[in-house]
Design a protein around this motif. Structure first.
Motif, mmCIF file in Angstrom:
data_model
loop_
_atom_site.group_PDB
_atom_site.id
_atom_site.type_symbol
_atom_site.label_atom_id
_atom_site.label_comp_id
_atom_site.label_asym_id
_atom_site.label_seq_id
_atom_site.Cartn_x
_atom_site.Cartn_y
_atom_site.Cartn_z
ATOM 1 N N TRP A 1 1.086 -0.876 -0.441
ATOM 2 C CA TRP A 1 0.267 0.601 0.316
ATOM 3 C C TRP A 1 1.192 1.424 -0.435
ATOM 4 C CZ3 TRP A 1 -5.255 -0.047 -1.368
ATOM 5 C CH2 TRP A 1 -6.080 -1.309 -1.664
ATOM 6 N N TYR A 2 1.543 1.135 0.668
ATOM 7 C CA TYR A 2 2.864 2.035 0.267
ATOM 8 C C TYR A 2 3.520 2.771 -0.690
ATOM 9 C CZ TYR A 2 8.254 4.423 1.476
ATOM 10 O OH TYR A 2 8.461 5.818 1.565
ATOM 11 N N VAL A 3 3.471 1.604 -1.970
ATOM 12 C CA VAL A 3 3.930 1.488 -3.098
ATOM 13 C C VAL A 3 2.750 2.431 -3.733
ATOM 14 C CG1 VAL A 3 4.776 0.396 -5.349
ATOM 15 C CG2 VAL A 3 5.528 0.133 -3.040
ATOM 16 N N ARG A 4 1.395 1.812 -3.520
ATOM 17 C CA ARG A 4 0.452 2.559 -4.232
ATOM 18 C C ARG A 4 0.159 3.368 -3.806
ATOM 19 N NH1 ARG A 4 -2.682 -3.267 -2.416
ATOM 20 N NH2 ARG A 4 -1.628 -4.608 -4.122
ATOM 21 N N ALA B 1 -2.563 10.481 19.507
ATOM 22 C CA ALA B 1 -3.124 9.081 19.642
ATOM 23 C C ALA B 1 -2.649 8.805 18.182
ATOM 24 C CB ALA B 1 -4.216 8.671 20.125
ATOM 25 N N SER B 2 -2.925 8.359 17.567
ATOM 26 C CA SER B 2 -2.890 8.046 15.414
ATOM 27 C C SER B 2 -2.297 9.711 15.014
ATOM 28 C CB SER B 2 -4.287 7.930 14.725
ATOM 29 O OG SER B 2 -4.094 7.472 14.456
ATOM 30 N N ARG B 3 -0.895 9.603 14.313
ATOM 31 C CA ARG B 3 -0.383 10.081 13.567
ATOM 32 C C ARG B 3 -1.559 9.553 12.142
ATOM 33 N NH1 ARG B 3 5.247 8.478 14.536
ATOM 34 N NH2 ARG B 3 4.734 6.357 14.526
ATOM 35 N N ARG B 4 -1.738 8.819 12.268
ATOM 36 C CA ARG B 4 -2.521 7.997 10.749
ATOM 37 C C ARG B 4 -3.468 9.143 11.359
ATOM 38 N NH1 ARG B 4 -3.462 1.880 9.000
ATOM 39 N NH2 ARG B 4 -4.183 1.585 11.829
ATOM 40 N N LEU B 5 -4.083 8.984 11.236
ATOM 41 C CA LEU B 5 -5.968 9.519 11.167
ATOM 42 C C LEU B 5 -5.494 11.351 11.238
ATOM 43 C CD1 LEU B 5 -8.618 9.788 12.092
ATOM 44 C CD2 LEU B 5 -7.896 10.832 14.924
ATOM 45 N N VAL B 6 -4.498 11.901 11.558
ATOM 46 C CA VAL B 6 -4.315 12.905 11.013
ATOM 47 C C VAL B 6 -3.831 13.524 9.714
ATOM 48 C CG1 VAL B 6 -2.875 15.252 11.812
ATOM 49 C CG2 VAL B 6 -2.970 13.914 14.103
ATOM 50 N N ALA B 7 -2.828 12.327 9.038
ATOM 51 C CA ALA B 7 -2.103 12.122 8.210
ATOM 52 C C ALA B 7 -3.857 11.732 6.859
ATOM 53 C CB ALA B 7 -1.160 10.836 7.746
ATOM 54 N N VAL B 8 -4.276 10.454 7.293
ATOM 55 C CA VAL B 8 -5.418 10.409 5.784
ATOM 56 C C VAL B 8 -6.498 11.881 6.563
ATOM 57 C CG1 VAL B 8 -7.070 8.580 5.767
ATOM 58 C CG2 VAL B 8 -4.643 7.800 6.598
ATOM 59 N N THR C 1 -5.106 8.056 -0.907
ATOM 60 C CA THR C 1 -5.575 8.714 0.712
ATOM 61 C C THR C 1 -6.465 7.393 0.671
ATOM 62 O OG1 THR C 1 -6.072 10.703 -0.089
ATOM 63 C CG2 THR C 1 -7.136 10.419 1.867
ATOM 64 N N ILE C 2 -6.817 6.113 0.475
ATOM 65 C CA ILE C 2 -7.472 5.238 0.491
ATOM 66 C C ILE C 2 -6.329 4.318 0.751
ATOM 67 C CG2 ILE C 2 -8.563 3.057 -0.520
ATOM 68 C CD1 ILE C 2 -10.804 5.280 -2.224
ATOM 69 N N ALA C 3 -5.001 4.609 0.138
ATOM 70 C CA ALA C 3 -3.504 3.553 0.003
ATOM 71 C C ALA C 3 -2.931 4.117 1.253
ATOM 72 C CB ALA C 3 -2.915 4.003 -1.093
ATOM 73 N N MET C 4 -3.724 5.158 1.399
ATOM 74 C CA MET C 4 -2.681 5.467 2.800
ATOM 75 C C MET C 4 -2.969 5.342 4.156
ATOM 76 S SD MET C 4 -1.587 9.477 4.725
ATOM 77 C CE MET C 4 -0.814 10.099 3.294
ATOM 78 N N ALA C 5 -4.476 5.017 4.497
ATOM 79 C CA ALA C 5 -5.073 4.697 5.020
ATOM 80 C C ALA C 5 -4.745 2.998 5.850
ATOM 81 C CB ALA C 5 -6.977 4.739 5.282
ATOM 82 N N GLN C 6 -4.395 2.895 4.597
ATOM 83 C CA GLN C 6 -4.194 0.840 4.903
ATOM 84 C C GLN C 6 -2.815 0.270 5.106
ATOM 85 O OE1 GLN C 6 -6.592 -1.347 3.956
ATOM 86 N NE2 GLN C 6 -8.227 1.172 3.166
ATOM 87 N N ILE C 7 -2.235 1.517 5.379
ATOM 88 C CA ILE C 7 -0.717 1.481 5.786
ATOM 89 C C ILE C 7 -0.926 1.220 7.646
ATOM 90 C CG2 ILE C 7 1.717 2.248 5.838
ATOM 91 C CD1 ILE C 7 1.552 3.466 3.093
ATOM 92 N N PRO C 8 0.044 0.351 7.986
ATOM 93 C CA PRO C 8 -0.574 0.708 9.901
ATOM 94 C C PRO C 8 0.654 0.864 9.773
ATOM 95 C CG PRO C 8 0.793 -1.082 8.541
ATOM 96 C CD PRO C 8 0.389 -1.281 7.989
ATOM 97 N N GLU C 9 0.166 1.910 11.209
ATOM 98 C CA GLU C 9 1.201 2.411 12.350
ATOM 99 C C GLU C 9 1.835 2.024 13.221
ATOM 100 O OE1 GLU C 9 0.934 6.605 14.573
ATOM 101 O OE2 GLU C 9 -1.079 5.699 14.249
ATOM 102 N N PRO C 10 3.198 1.747 13.611
ATOM 103 C CA PRO C 10 3.739 1.287 14.992
ATOM 104 C C PRO C 10 3.256 2.057 16.124
ATOM 105 C CG PRO C 10 5.119 0.894 12.932
ATOM 106 C CD PRO C 10 4.130 2.199 12.853
ATOM 107 N N THR C 11 4.003 1.997 16.968
ATOM 108 C CA THR C 11 3.380 2.357 18.606
ATOM 109 C C THR C 11 5.103 3.460 18.501
ATOM 110 O OG1 THR C 11 1.584 0.945 19.599
ATOM 111 C CG2 THR C 11 2.831 2.602 20.845
ATOM 112 N N PRO C 12 4.719 5.007 18.527
ATOM 113 C CA PRO C 12 5.998 5.879 19.067
ATOM 114 C C PRO C 12 6.005 5.534 20.056
ATOM 115 C CG PRO C 12 3.588 6.859 18.933
ATOM 116 C CD PRO C 12 3.013 6.134 18.702
#
Length: 520
Positions: free
Chosen positions: A34-37, A93-100, A216-227
């Motif tokens: 998904w990172y590549v897509r 709590a979620s960098r993915r939530l902000v980014a997406v 954006t849809i592809a971005m949301a599929q990438i898991p986020e490790p706990t910082p």
């Protein structure tokens, strides 16, 4: 300061927007796809919405050189929004939530830029275009602050170069295809629709919006490790600019600042030079762009493996001087107008620029990641982005302000040949208008290389050995790309000649060569 607790993803209860403390190999492999897509859709969007297409769109709306410079500066200057965004990212709590969420909002703002074509060409249409792009990139900068830190934790450090290269390779392939398709689309728009060409640029922005949504849809599929909790790191008790206390990090920032100022002083005017000064049509310009992207794709993978094996600095020491040489070569594309060697020169410049850009883009980004600490990298990366933004944003504005002034100046060198039958004057070097920027960018770029040499980064092997491996990697890329039988034979020909020559030398060593029959 109060911080939100870091939550772990619970597939039974929570939506997949929160980090997970245990990232399995299967999760990482799926995320890398998904990172590549994500990169592919992003590059299609960027190709159709900025660069040559945006310049041509703005010119159709009546833009001056200053407006062209402002539009080129917006993507960079708005990156300064990453500085206050650091506090937002560190407390959610979620960098993915902000980014997406912010990435989606920024992509939809492209529709506002597309609507500028519905207005009468002039100040109001240009104002709408500038405002839409400015807000879009502000949202994108805040999202990028979360994205950079997220991806840094997601990619394994020992293979960061390889994975980044894989993504960049597909991005350049998509960019080349989008550039060619977009150029043909715009040039054939009036004949197919009967509408003015300006609406073709608007249609491209709508297509770019759709590609941005898919990104954006592809971005949301990438898991986020706990910082790591920020309270465990030293940066919690220091200021936002505390990374600048590190000597080596200051050297990195100095290089990035000077390098981006040099490259962005000239880059926005490459398209203007081709469209206005040289009189090329958009399809030709986009074919040259696609050629550059193709060269980029051939070597990105090689640069990625070399960066992992040697160092990012070694890659930059090869690619950056090549990029500077390409900028200087632009001064010869007009003497002062289009000449016989203009097109061959443009082809060579675009091929070598593609090679150089692959190394610079990959290594500079990875170097910022490599020199940032595991805990608290958000601030280091945000500062790199901020100083890069200041340089890359002010350079094109300065260029736009003085372009019309410099148009009244010219510096030329000629070669005079006198003979009994007359005198011949040959133009050897001519600097006018945008050529002054190309020359200034060359000088500043050369100075930035001295800053690069001062950066300390662990490396293995020498520059000569790395160049040898790079050339072999490029040759393998050419052979891989030459899948057609005829092209394959042509690409194999030099190797066959070299092999045959070495074979003959081995058979006829000095002192053991047999005498051949006398020549007739």
């Amino acid at each position: 300061m109060r911080h939100f607790p870091v939550r772990e993803a619970d597939s039974a209860k929570d939506p997949p927007m929160f980090p997970t403390s245990q990232l399995t190999d299967a999760d990482r492999d799926a995320g890398l796809k998904w990172y590549v897509r994500n990169g592919m859709f992003f590059k299609i969007m960027e190709t159709l919405s900025i660069g040559v297409f945006l310049t041509a769109y703005a010119l159709s709306l009546g833009a001056s050189n200053l407006v062209i410079g402002v539009l080129a500066a917006i993507p960079s200057l708005t990156q300064l929004a990453q500085l206050p965004a650091v506090y937002l990212v560190e407390r959610i709590a979620s960098r993915r939530l902000v980014a997406v969420s912010l990435t989606l909002a920024s992509r939809l703002l492209l529709l506002g830029a597309a609507a500028a074509a519905l207005l009468q060409p002039g100040p109001m249409a240009l104002l709408l275009l500038v405002i839409a792009f400015a807000i879009r990139y502000i949202f994108g900068a805040i999202a990028g602050c979360a994205w950079n830190s997220w991806v840094r934790d997601f990619l394994p450090p020992e293979r960061r170069g390889v994975f980044s290269a894989q993504r960049l390779t597909w991005m350049t392939i998509m960019a080349a295809m989008a550039a060619l398709a977009g150029g043909v689309f715009v040039d054939n728009w009036p004949g197919l629709t009967g509408l003015p060409q300006i609406y073709a640029y608007s249609a491209l922005l709508v297509i770019a919006t759709f590609s941005g949504v898919l990104e954006t849809i592809a971005m949301a599929q990438i898991p986020e490790p706990t910082p790591l909790p920020l309270e465990h790191g030293p940066e919690q008790k220091t200021g936002l600019f505390s990374p600048l206390k590190e000597k080596n990090f200051r050297r990195l920032v100095t290089f990035l600042f000077s390098w981006n100022f040099a490259s962005n002083l000239a880059a926005p005017f490459f398209a203007v030079q081709m469209l206005r000064q040289l009189g090329l049509d958009l399809t030709t310009v986009m074919m040259l762009t696609a050629l550059s992207q193709g060269a980029n794709a051939l070597v990105t993978g090689t640069f990625g493996s070399l960066a992992d094996r040697y160092s990012n600095k070694r890659v930059l020491q090869f690619a950056a001087p090549l990029f500077i040489a390409c900028i200087f070569a632009w001064t010869f594309t007009s003497l002062p107008d289009r000449h016989y060697f203009t097109m061959p020169l443009l082809v060579g410049i675009h091929i070598l620029t593609g090679v150089a850009t692959a190394g610079v883009t990959l290594a500079s980004g990875n170097m910022a990641n490599a020199l940032s600490p595991t805990n608290g990298a958000t601030r280091h990366l945000a500062l790199c982005a901020a100083f890069t933004a200041i340089a890359a944003g002010t350079a094109p504005i300065i260029g736009g302000l003085y372009a019309d002034v410099l148009a009244n100046y010219q510096f030329s060198l000629t070669v005079n040949w006198s003979a009994p039958d007359g005198e011949t004057i040959i133009p050897a070097f001519d600097v006018t208008r945008w050529d002054f920027y190309f020359l200034a960018a060359t000088l500043i770029g050369l100075w930035s290389l001295t800053r690069l040499d001062q950066i300390e980064e662990p490396s293995a092997g020498g520059q000569v050995r790395m160049r040898q491996e790079l050339m072999m990697g490029v040759w393998r890329g050419v052979q891989t790309a030459s899948s057609i039988a005829g092209l394959k034979a042509v690409s194999d020909l030099p190797i066959a000649l070299i092999t045959e020559r070495l074979s003959r030398q081995k058979k006829t060593r000095p002192g053991k060569a047999k005498a051949g029959p006398p020549e007739a």
